[in-house]
Enzyme design. Sequence first.
Site, PDB file in Angstrom:
ATOM      1  CG  ASP A  14      11.611  66.226 -10.446  1.00  0.00           C
ATOM      2  OD1 ASP A  14      10.865  65.467 -11.096  1.00  0.00           O
ATOM      3  OD2 ASP A  14      11.565  67.458 -10.545  1.00  0.00           O
ATOM      4  CG  HIS A  15       7.846  61.186 -10.377  1.00  0.00           C
ATOM      5  ND1 HIS A  15       7.194  62.283  -9.911  1.00  0.00           N
ATOM      6  CD2 HIS A  15       7.093  60.736 -11.404  1.00  0.00           C
ATOM      7  CE1 HIS A  15       6.105  62.492 -10.623  1.00  0.00           C
ATOM      8  NE2 HIS A  15       6.010  61.550 -11.549  1.00  0.00           N
ATOM      9  CG  HIS A  36       7.410  66.989 -12.113  1.00  0.00           C
ATOM     10  ND1 HIS A  36       8.322  66.434 -11.245  1.00  0.00           N
ATOM     11  CD2 HIS A  36       6.192  66.736 -11.570  1.00  0.00           C
ATOM     12  CE1 HIS A  36       7.671  65.882 -10.231  1.00  0.00           C
ATOM     13  NE2 HIS A  36       6.379  66.059 -10.400  1.00  0.00           N
TER      14      HIS A  36
HETATM   15  C1  BG6 Z   1       3.244  64.723  -9.100  1.00  0.00           C
HETATM   16  C2  BG6 Z   1       2.198  65.772  -8.857  1.00  0.00           C
HETATM   17  O1  BG6 Z   1       4.505  65.187  -8.692  1.00  0.00           O
HETATM   18  O2  BG6 Z   1       3.288  64.400 -10.478  1.00  0.00           O
HETATM   19  C3  BG6 Z   1       0.839  65.284  -9.343  1.00  0.00           C
HETATM   20  O3  BG6 Z   1       2.130  66.077  -7.486  1.00  0.00           O
HETATM   21  C4  BG6 Z   1       0.924  64.821 -10.777  1.00  0.00           C
HETATM   22  O4  BG6 Z   1      -0.147  66.292  -9.205  1.00  0.00           O
HETATM   23  C5  BG6 Z   1       2.083  63.859 -10.980  1.00  0.00           C
HETATM   24  O5  BG6 Z   1      -0.298  64.173 -11.092  1.00  0.00           O
HETATM   25  C6  BG6 Z   1       2.285  63.560 -12.438  1.00  0.00           C
HETATM   26  O6  BG6 Z   1       3.228  62.548 -12.577  1.00  0.00           O
HETATM   27  P1  BG6 Z   1       3.189  61.537 -13.819  1.00  0.00           P
HETATM   28  O7  BG6 Z   1       4.402  60.686 -13.649  1.00  0.00           O
HETATM   29  O8  BG6 Z   1       1.904  60.786 -13.712  1.00  0.00           O
HETATM   30  O9  BG6 Z   1       3.243  62.398 -15.029  1.00  0.00           O
END
Ligand code: BG6
Length: 500
Positions: A174-175, A237
Amino acid sequence: MDPQIFVIFGASGDLAKRKLLPAIHDLHCRGFLPEQFAVLGVSRTEYSDEAFRKSAYTDNDFIDENKSDSFAEKLFYQPIDTLDGQEYGKVRHRLLEMDERLGTQGNYVFYLSVPPRLYTEIPAFLAGHDLNEHGNGFRRLVIEKPFGYDEASARQLNQELQEYFDEEQIFRIDHYLGKETVQNLLVTRFANGIFEPLWNRNYIHHVEITSAESIGVGARGGYYDSSGALRDMVQNHLMQIVAHVAMEPPINADADSIRNEKLKLFQSIRPIREDEVAQYAIRGQYIGAKYNGDQVKGYREEEGVPDHSSAETYVALKFFIDNWRWAGVPFYIRTGKRLPTKATEIVVYFKSPPHHLFRNNADMLNMNNQLIIRIQPDEGLLLQFGMKVPGTGFHVKNVEMDFHYSDLTDTEVPEAYERLLLDVMKGDATLYSRGDSVEAAWKFVDPILKAWKNNPDIKLYGYPAGTWGPDVADDLIEGERVSWRNPCRNLTDSQNFCEL
Ligand code: BG6
């Protein structure tokens, strides 16, 4: 770190090019990778090693000129038909040959940067060639989101994966957990003596979490339409952020202790029942509008989106956590596409003082102290409190105390993927989601998904692109303060300088 080969399935795809290879390249440049290290790209495209290196470098500005040759030498490629089990013999053969030549000692990380339908096929095929078993080296499997489509499919996916790989070998990415500021939530809470004593129902009035994006779905309409904001952002997230904000102190900072507390937290969230969804969950979809001088498309006009799509591009929820610490404290979370800016932040609203000494002061009505924790951009922390306005009487004014990561001039906030890839290479699962807690997070969102699917009377509100979503989301908020805090790009609450 142990010598190893980092195998990327789906190596010719977008994620590998945009995120994975740049992250590994940075780790290489910063000297984190061992001498005996290689990347093996695997996918259908018929590349040679040379062509793969070129494609990685084409249109990618991540390359540090000085180190680019030494990085390119670490990239290899094996084309296979990923749907044909027999073909994995080629991968095995290639890995053994590389081990011999490069001294990588049979240690492999398998990164599945592929469509979800392959999440169980590839592990089964790897197992068919004994590439799942620890023995003469470690074997780790990294799975991208989406991890399941609902609770039942996530449970099934866990079971299927665990037929071939042990839980300790599975890393669900989960980034958001790789973001420095999300990790810092634990440090803010548990490495300081001043916040945690106040971090409970006695002092906190409510908590708000906003994750806004200004972009639309772009070319991802096909994927997004079967997902929607709840699956795309909330289940993973936002729930992870909630866990970091609300979990109990772990007994240790190791993977199991932290992940045990997160699971407990997810289990304590009071589910929103299907018949309560209309009251506690607001869904919206952006519609075309003129924004910043441009005509912006509505969601239904985006490529790959059906004309009558009911996918939500915005969601706002109110829920409670039924435990000793949080009983009665509302949590509000929202996320959306095509909002006025891109910003993710947590706002902790403290209760007002029990006795209003300066009661004749109109400002006091809005005097709840707020702690704003900025996840991105302008990463930092801001505490808002009342000060006496110099002069006659006792007039009170809100002022701010803030910290910005950018003030640490010698420190660069690393990319989320960089930290996460380094961790899986080292075998540290702390920042990866454990199977049971992914299921628990799905358990919370499932009734909302069901209610939306089964009950067409629950409204899907349109909101013009470039606005803060449906106004009715304000109605979720209880009490005197009747709207959400709408973040600016910059971390400030003074309203003097708000850059969108
Ligand atoms: C991803 C989603 O996991 O996270 C995207 O699939 C979203 O829709 C993105 O834009 C948002 O990530 P960050 O790091 O740009 O907030």
